[in-house]
Design a protein around this motif. Structure first.
Motif, PDB file in Angstrom:
ATOM      1  N   ALA A 136       0.829  -1.211   0.000  1.00 61.87           N
ATOM      2  CA  ALA A 136       0.000   0.000   0.000  1.00 61.87           C
ATOM      3  C   ALA A 136       0.862   1.259   0.000  1.00 61.87           C
ATOM      4  O   ALA A 136       0.569   2.218  -0.728  1.00 61.87           O
ATOM      5  CB  ALA A 136      -0.922  -0.001   1.210  1.00 61.87           C
ATOM      6  N   TYR A 137       1.940   1.254   0.798  1.00 60.27           N
ATOM      7  CA  TYR A 137       2.822   2.439   0.826  1.00 60.27           C
ATOM      8  C   TYR A 137       3.404   2.718  -0.560  1.00 60.27           C
ATOM      9  O   TYR A 137       3.378   3.844  -1.056  1.00 60.27           O
ATOM     10  CB  TYR A 137       4.002   2.248   1.796  1.00 60.27           C
ATOM     11  N   VAL A 138       3.949   1.647  -1.152  1.00 59.58           N
ATOM     12  CA  VAL A 138       4.641   1.814  -2.443  1.00 59.58           C
ATOM     13  C   VAL A 138       3.642   2.219  -3.535  1.00 59.58           C
ATOM     14  O   VAL A 138       3.916   3.129  -4.332  1.00 59.58           O
ATOM     15  CB  VAL A 138       5.391   0.512  -2.825  1.00 59.58           C
ATOM     16  N   LEU A 139       2.485   1.566  -3.521  1.00 58.76           N
ATOM     17  CA  LEU A 139       1.490   1.843  -4.554  1.00 58.76           C
ATOM     18  C   LEU A 139       0.959   3.281  -4.440  1.00 58.76           C
ATOM     19  O   LEU A 139       0.821   3.985  -5.452  1.00 58.76           O
ATOM     20  CB  LEU A 139       0.335   0.840  -4.443  1.00 58.76           C
ATOM     21  N   CYS A 171       9.552   6.786  -5.025  1.00 58.96           N
ATOM     22  CA  CYS A 171       8.410   6.118  -4.394  1.00 58.96           C
ATOM     23  C   CYS A 171       8.773   4.781  -3.756  1.00 58.96           C
ATOM     24  O   CYS A 171       7.991   4.238  -2.986  1.00 58.96           O
ATOM     25  CB  CYS A 171       7.275   5.953  -5.394  1.00 58.96           C
ATOM     26  N   ILE A 172       9.952   4.264  -4.026  1.00 63.17           N
ATOM     27  CA  ILE A 172      10.303   2.950  -3.474  1.00 63.17           C
ATOM     28  C   ILE A 172      11.448   3.050  -2.454  1.00 63.17           C
ATOM     29  O   ILE A 172      11.895   2.045  -1.908  1.00 63.17           O
ATOM     30  CB  ILE A 172      10.629   1.970  -4.638  1.00 63.17           C
ATOM     31  N   THR A 173      11.895   4.264  -2.171  1.00 64.52           N
ATOM     32  CA  THR A 173      13.017   4.401  -1.228  1.00 64.52           C
ATOM     33  C   THR A 173      12.558   4.110   0.203  1.00 64.52           C
ATOM     34  O   THR A 173      11.383   4.227   0.531  1.00 64.52           O
ATOM     35  CB  THR A 173      13.613   5.818  -1.242  1.00 64.52           C
ATOM     36  N   GLY A 174      13.534   3.791   1.046  1.00 66.38           N
ATOM     37  CA  GLY A 174      13.251   3.522   2.458  1.00 66.38           C
ATOM     38  C   GLY A 174      12.714   4.747   3.174  1.00 66.38           C
ATOM     39  O   GLY A 174      12.056   4.640   4.209  1.00 66.38           O
ATOM     40  N   LEU A 175      12.980   5.909   2.607  1.00 68.44           N
ATOM     41  CA  LEU A 175      12.493   7.162   3.206  1.00 68.44           C
ATOM     42  C   LEU A 175      10.979   7.101   3.383  1.00 68.44           C
ATOM     43  O   LEU A 175      10.447   7.522   4.407  1.00 68.44           O
ATOM     44  CB  LEU A 175      12.863   8.310   2.256  1.00 68.44           C
ATOM     45  N   ILE A 176      10.283   6.550   2.399  1.00 64.12           N
ATOM     46  CA  ILE A 176       8.824   6.459   2.493  1.00 64.12           C
ATOM     47  C   ILE A 176       8.397   5.153   3.167  1.00 64.12           C
ATOM     48  O   ILE A 176       7.668   5.183   4.164  1.00 64.12           O
ATOM     49  CB  ILE A 176       8.192   6.596   1.087  1.00 64.12           C
TER      50      ILE A 176
ATOM     51  N   LEU B  26      22.465   2.415  -7.241  1.00 65.75           N
ATOM     52  CA  LEU B  26      21.192   1.702  -7.113  1.00 65.75           C
ATOM     53  C   LEU B  26      21.303   0.656  -5.995  1.00 65.75           C
ATOM     54  O   LEU B  26      22.267  -0.097  -5.940  1.00 65.75           O
ATOM     55  CB  LEU B  26      20.834   0.994  -8.424  1.00 65.75           C
ATOM     56  N   GLY B  27      20.321   0.630  -5.124  1.00 66.74           N
ATOM     57  CA  GLY B  27      20.300  -0.372  -4.054  1.00 66.74           C
ATOM     58  C   GLY B  27      21.202  -0.075  -2.871  1.00 66.74           C
ATOM     59  O   GLY B  27      21.474  -0.957  -2.067  1.00 66.74           O
ATOM     60  N   THR B  28      21.670   1.185  -2.754  1.00 63.99           N
ATOM     61  CA  THR B  28      22.596   1.519  -1.666  1.00 63.99           C
ATOM     62  C   THR B  28      21.976   1.271  -0.286  1.00 63.99           C
ATOM     63  O   THR B  28      22.629   0.755   0.606  1.00 63.99           O
ATOM     64  CB  THR B  28      23.004   2.999  -1.754  1.00 63.99           C
ATOM     65  N   GLU B  29      20.705   1.650  -0.163  1.00 67.30           N
ATOM     66  CA  GLU B  29      20.052   1.534   1.148  1.00 67.30           C
ATOM     67  C   GLU B  29      20.036   0.089   1.629  1.00 67.30           C
ATOM     68  O   GLU B  29      20.377  -0.199   2.776  1.00 67.30           O
ATOM     69  CB  GLU B  29      18.613   2.032   1.050  1.00 67.30           C
ATOM     70  N   LYS B 113      11.501 -11.801   6.551  1.00 63.18           N
ATOM     71  CA  LYS B 113      12.067 -10.475   6.846  1.00 63.18           C
ATOM     72  C   LYS B 113      12.870  -9.925   5.666  1.00 63.18           C
ATOM     73  O   LYS B 113      12.997  -8.723   5.495  1.00 63.18           O
ATOM     74  CB  LYS B 113      12.963 -10.555   8.085  1.00 63.18           C
ATOM     75  N   VAL B 114      13.451 -10.836   4.882  1.00 63.39           N
ATOM     76  CA  VAL B 114      14.329 -10.410   3.781  1.00 63.39           C
ATOM     77  C   VAL B 114      13.527 -10.087   2.518  1.00 63.39           C
ATOM     78  O   VAL B 114      13.905  -9.208   1.750  1.00 63.39           O
ATOM     79  CB  VAL B 114      15.386 -11.514   3.498  1.00 63.39           C
ATOM     80  N   LEU B 115      12.414 -10.816   2.338  1.00 63.93           N
ATOM     81  CA  LEU B 115      11.649 -10.703   1.088  1.00 63.93           C
ATOM     82  C   LEU B 115      11.194  -9.268   0.763  1.00 63.93           C
ATOM     83  O   LEU B 115      11.456  -8.783  -0.352  1.00 63.93           O
ATOM     84  CB  LEU B 115      10.458 -11.672   1.120  1.00 63.93           C
ATOM     85  N   PRO B 116      10.548  -8.534   1.693  1.00 63.57           N
ATOM     86  CA  PRO B 116      10.150  -7.162   1.331  1.00 63.57           C
ATOM     87  C   PRO B 116      11.332  -6.256   1.024  1.00 63.57           C
ATOM     88  O   PRO B 116      11.251  -5.413   0.127  1.00 63.57           O
ATOM     89  CB  PRO B 116       9.389  -6.655   2.560  1.00 63.57           C
ATOM     90  N   ILE B 117      12.448  -6.464   1.744  1.00 62.41           N
ATOM     91  CA  ILE B 117      13.646  -5.624   1.478  1.00 62.41           C
ATOM     92  C   ILE B 117      14.192  -5.921   0.091  1.00 62.41           C
ATOM     93  O   ILE B 117      14.634  -5.030  -0.627  1.00 62.41           O
ATOM     94  CB  ILE B 117      14.748  -5.868   2.536  1.00 62.41           C
ATOM     95  N   ALA B 118      14.151  -7.219  -0.292  1.00 55.64           N
ATOM     96  CA  ALA B 118      14.699  -7.596  -1.600  1.00 55.64           C
ATOM     97  C   ALA B 118      13.801  -7.156  -2.751  1.00 55.64           C
ATOM     98  O   ALA B 118      14.283  -6.916  -3.857  1.00 55.64           O
ATOM     99  CB  ALA B 118      14.913  -9.102  -1.651  1.00 55.64           C
ATOM    100  N   VAL B 119      12.500  -7.058  -2.493  1.00 54.50           N
ATOM    101  CA  VAL B 119      11.589  -6.681  -3.585  1.00 54.50           C
ATOM    102  C   VAL B 119      11.446  -5.162  -3.692  1.00 54.50           C
ATOM    103  O   VAL B 119      11.555  -4.599  -4.781  1.00 54.50           O
ATOM    104  CB  VAL B 119      10.197  -7.336  -3.383  1.00 54.50           C
ATOM    105  N   PHE B 120      11.196  -4.506  -2.543  1.00 59.49           N
ATOM    106  CA  PHE B 120      10.971  -3.060  -2.604  1.00 59.49           C
ATOM    107  C   PHE B 120      12.272  -2.300  -2.371  1.00 59.49           C
ATOM    108  O   PHE B 120      12.511  -1.755  -1.297  1.00 59.49           O
ATOM    109  CB  PHE B 120       9.908  -2.653  -1.583  1.00 59.49           C
ATOM    110  N   ASN B 121      13.099  -2.306  -3.368  1.00 54.67           N
ATOM    111  CA  ASN B 121      14.328  -1.507  -3.280  1.00 54.67           C
ATOM    112  C   ASN B 121      14.629  -0.892  -4.635  1.00 54.67           C
ATOM    113  O   ASN B 121      14.021  -1.260  -5.645  1.00 54.67           O
ATOM    114  CB  ASN B 121      15.499  -2.349  -2.773  1.00 54.67           C
ATOM    115  N   THR B 122      15.559   0.039  -4.620  1.00 54.22           N
ATOM    116  CA  THR B 122      15.810   0.813  -5.829  1.00 54.22           C
ATOM    117  C   THR B 122      16.454  -0.012  -6.940  1.00 54.22           C
ATOM    118  O   THR B 122      16.345   0.349  -8.109  1.00 54.22           O
ATOM    119  CB  THR B 122      16.690   2.028  -5.499  1.00 54.22           C
TER     120      THR B 122
END
Lengths: 277, 211
Positions: A136-139, A171-176, B26-29, B113-122
């Motif tokens: 939801a956040y990302v979308l 929109c996908i950064t950890g900031l959000i 890309l992906g630094t975080e 715990k790893v899955l969301p970090i691996a999918v939602f990243n730059t």
């Protein structure tokens, strides 16, 4: 007794050859360093095993968990700056913020996206399951970006296209995502809004500083206007320069924050001591 | 030059010469976060590689569909395409989460715990965006033009990250054993270390960008 001891030790030093004195000094320095390091490691190990945080960090945590609106804003802007202390939004900062104009666009976008997403996270998304919350956040951020960006694109096409792949990456950064998950989803809407404004201001401050410095160093200009005839370093717009600059800036911020915490801690200690007396 | 040679050259460029982590940040975080958890290194790298492959392929498909169906008016805005890529990533994540939850609950628990970090990243979103950007200009007739190219692009991006992570975890282990000044302890030392490595990679690639 000390008067008697002093001349003898001086004599001993004088009688010692220079190379032995140097050797001894080196040995002492190395020994000191080794002792300090082993003590540090032991303390770290003990703290980790017992799950105890050092005194300074406990104090830090107390400050961080003070959820008054003023504190939340200050934490986002300074004390817990998302870029300098948590490395959120670093990709966009390093990739896109190499001129002032780009930094301003990125900062405004971040503010808009963070504000709306954190408000929705606090009001609506907090009851969702974990996977649904994250999506939801990302979308939300992606849809907002798709709505906001085209008018800006029409007005300043060259500026937005120069941001390249980095504009959609906001929109996908950890900031959000991380701020929504760790703060907004467990706090009220007002605090979430303050956090969004504070964090995006903290990000914007670093982004604008980066934009100004990198633009000046790489092309001797400010906001597109050439202001000097000195030597230019085009490599300042590359990623390695930004990483090094961010490291130095982060070190400076960490130093200032630790000094500030120590001063506050000593003030509190003095106040507590005074009460006891 | 045959297609095979071109693909190999492109993969080497992405992994070594112009690693997306060091040249485009890309992906630094996520790299900085995963460095603090060396146990998850391999797990994370493999998942990230799968994600970059899938996101590159779906990105190519979306791009192909947009061109074929003639939705070029809105999609010409970069963010229009990126919204489609984000939706594809989200669907992939939800699908993987649901399937693993049903089929392999123990494995799902270990990677939850790893899955969301691996999918939602730059890196996961950056791969299809970069592939789309490269398609009409530099690599005409190469990765974006056929599916195999997209697969190789995704694999190269994932392996490039694995390589970068390996360098980072080993280097950080050495750095944290040193007696650093107070100010550089933790995150600043990591940034400076990444900066120095990025400088070395920039020296290999030169001022002119290959990608």
């Amino acid at each position: 007794m000390s008067k008697k001891m002093l001349p003898s030790s001086k004599k001993q030093k004088k009688s010692m050859p220079a190379f032995r004195r140097r050797l001894r000094r080196t040995f002492d320095n190395q020994l000191d360093r080794a002792i300090v390091q082993s003590a540090k490691n032991t303390m770290r190990g003990l703290a980790r095993t017992a799950n105890i945080k050092p005194e300074e960090e406990n104090f830090y945590d107390e400050r961080m968990h003070d959820t008054s609106a003023k504190n939340v804003f200050r934490n986002g802007l300074l004390l817990n700056n998302p870029v300098l202390f948590n490395a959120f939004g670093v990709t966009v900062l390093i990739g896109a913020c190499d001129t002032l104009a780009k930094a301003l666009v990125i900062s405004c976008m971040t503010l808009a996206l963070m504000l709306v997403t954190e408000l929705l996270a606090s009001l609506v998304y907090k009851d969702f399951d974990t996977p649904m919350r994250m999506t939801a956040y990302v979308l939300t951020a992606a849809v907002l970006l798709a709505l906001i960006a085209p008018p800006i694109f029409n007005r300043y096409p060259s500026l937005v296209s120069s941001l390249g792949i980095y504009l959609p990456l906001i929109c996908i950064t950890g900031l959000i995502t991380v701020r929504c998950e760790t703060f907004a989803s467990v706090n009220t809407a007002g605090l979430a809004a303050m956090d969004a404004i504070g964090c995006s201001s903290g990000f914007a401050a670093v982004a604008i500083l980066f934009g100004v410095l990198r633009e000046f160093i790489s092309s001797n200009s400010f906001a597109g206007i050439v202001i000097g005839q000195g030597r230019t370093f085009p490599a300042a717009s590359m990623a390695f320069f930004a990483f090094l600059m961010l490291g130095l800036l982060s070190a400076l911020a960490q130093r200032i924050r630790r000094l500030w915490f120590r001063r506050r801690q000593s003030e509190i200690n003095d106040a507590v001591g005074g009460d006891k007396l | 030059m045959s297609d095979f040679t071109r693909f190999i050259t492109m993969a080497i460029a992405i992994i070594f010469a112009e690693n997306l982590f060091f040249s485009r940040a890309l992906g630094t975080e996520v790299v900085i976060r995963i460095m603090a958890r060396p146990r998850d290194f391999l797990k994370f790298s493999l998942i990230l590689t799968i994600v970059t492959v899938l996101s590159s392929v779906t990105g190519w498909m979306i791009d192909f569909a947009i061109t074929a169906l003639g939705f070029t008016v809105y999609a010409s805005y970069y963010v229009g395409k990126s919204l489609a890529y984000v939706i594809a990533l989200i669907l992939m994540y939800l699908l993987a989460d649901a399937i693993l939850h049903r089929a392999a609950p123990a494995f799902h628990r270990s990677i939850s715990k790893v899955l969301p970090i691996a999918v939602f990243n730059t890196a996961a979103l950056g791969a299809p965006l970069l592939l789309t950007r490269l398609r009409p200009t530099l690599l005409t007739g190469l990765p974006g033009s056929n599916l195999l190219g997209a697969v190789i692009f995704g694999v190269a991006v994932g392996v490039g990250f694995m390589f970068a992570l390996l360098l980072m975890t080993e280097g950080i282990r050495q750095i944290e054993a040193m007696d650093l000044p107070d100010a550089f302890d933790g995150l600043p030392a990591r940034f400076v270390y990444i900066g120095l490595l990025a400088l070395a990679f920039a020296g290999v690639a030169g001022r002119q960008t290959l990608l």
